[in-house]
Write an enzyme that holds these catalytic residues in place. Structure first.
Site, PDB file in Angstrom:
ATOM      1  N   GLY A   1     -11.037  -0.493  -8.222  1.00  0.00           N
ATOM      2  CA  GLY A   1     -11.843   0.638  -9.011  1.00  0.00           C
ATOM      3  C   GLY A   1     -11.205   0.618 -10.544  1.00  0.00           C
TER       4      GLY A   1
ATOM      5  CG  HIS B   1      -8.346   1.725  -2.858  1.00  0.00           C
ATOM      6  ND1 HIS B   1      -7.984   2.006  -1.549  1.00  0.00           N
ATOM      7  CD2 HIS B   1      -9.248   2.878  -3.011  1.00  0.00           C
ATOM      8  CE1 HIS B   1      -8.455   2.951  -0.899  1.00  0.00           C
ATOM      9  NE2 HIS B   1      -9.458   3.540  -1.977  1.00  0.00           N
TER      10      HIS B   1
ATOM     11  CG  HIS C   1      -1.702  -1.105   1.341  1.00  0.00           C
ATOM     12  ND1 HIS C   1      -1.376  -2.346   1.906  1.00  0.00           N
ATOM     13  CD2 HIS C   1      -2.942  -1.644   0.689  1.00  0.00           C
ATOM     14  CE1 HIS C   1      -2.294  -3.214   1.929  1.00  0.00           C
ATOM     15  NE2 HIS C   1      -3.258  -2.926   1.107  1.00  0.00           N
TER      16      HIS C   1
ATOM     17  CG  MET D   1     -13.755  -8.581  -5.813  1.00  0.00           C
ATOM     18  SD  MET D   1     -13.576  -8.153  -3.954  1.00  0.00           S
ATOM     19  CE  MET D   1     -12.127  -8.667  -3.410  1.00  0.00           C
ATOM     20  CB  SER D   2     -16.897  -4.949  -7.454  1.00  0.00           C
ATOM     21  OG  SER D   2     -16.069  -3.844  -7.723  1.00  0.00           O
TER      22      SER D   2
END
Length: 204
Positions: free
Chosen positions: A156, A122, A102, A176-177
């Protein structure tokens, strides 16, 4: 560039298996990140995938080194709170291990410690990290210039981001999403694949 699809721990084994089999032609690696599933459920999933001819080379087990070893999976993804790279590499030298990072400092430390790839995020706003500011592209660019191991971005990411991420010099992305929460996971995965193909075609 390569595409990693990260499972979201929201489906039963049979439904998750179907999504992974259906999207597999467009995905380079799957990170199996099923925090609430038992070891036996992990193994059930991996068995179903391999019986459907999904290559074990495409499977990465998140955190659960025990499951990877028992299932003869070669790749693991290590979160910051899990086993260290030195523990995994020292005890399971046959494994390839990626590290989630990170910051640029974490990335350099992980690279020095022997990570086989890095997953940074992210990067953009995402519902998975609601209320947490994204890290953006500047530090990712900095990391790409400092480390020699493969570098992936997560968080994102949409197909329209691929060109700018490619220009930074990273090796791929993880999502992922966008895939696993889509009403049409196959089309979602195919969009990323086509975005990669467009860039690769432009390089010739």
């Amino acid at each position: 560039m390569k595409l990693m699809a990260v499972t979201n721990d929201r489906f039963k084994v049979d439904h998750l298996t179907k999504i992974m089999i259906d999207t597999e032609p467009f995905v380079d690696y799957f990170i199996i990140r099923e925090r609430t599933k038992t070891a036996n459920e992990y193994i059930e999933l991996i068995t179903a995938l391999t019986e459907a001819k999904v290559s074990k080379e495409k499977l990465i087990v998140n955190d659960r080194v025990d499951v990877a070893v028992v299932s003869n999976i070669q790749r693991v993804q290590l979160p910051g709170h899990g086993l260290s790279l030195s523990q995994v590499k020292g005890n399971f030298p046959q494994l390839l291990a990626g590290q989630s990072v990170h910051s640029a400092m974490e990335a350099e430390r992980a690279s020095y410690a022997g990570a086989d790839w890095l997953l940074y995020g992210h990067v953009f706003k995402t519902n998975c990290k609601r209320g947490v500011e994204p890290r953006g592209l500047a530090e990712l660019h900095e990391i790409s210039k400092k480390v020699t191991v493969d570098l992936y971005a997560i968080g994102g990411i949409k197909p329209e981001h691929i060109e700018m991420l490619h220009d930074i010099g990273i090796n791929g992305i993880a999502v992922m999403s966008t895939i696993f929460e889509s009403n049409d996971p196959v089309s979602a995965a195919k969009e990323f694949y086509e975005a990669f193909q467009k860039i690769e075609g432009a390089e010739f």
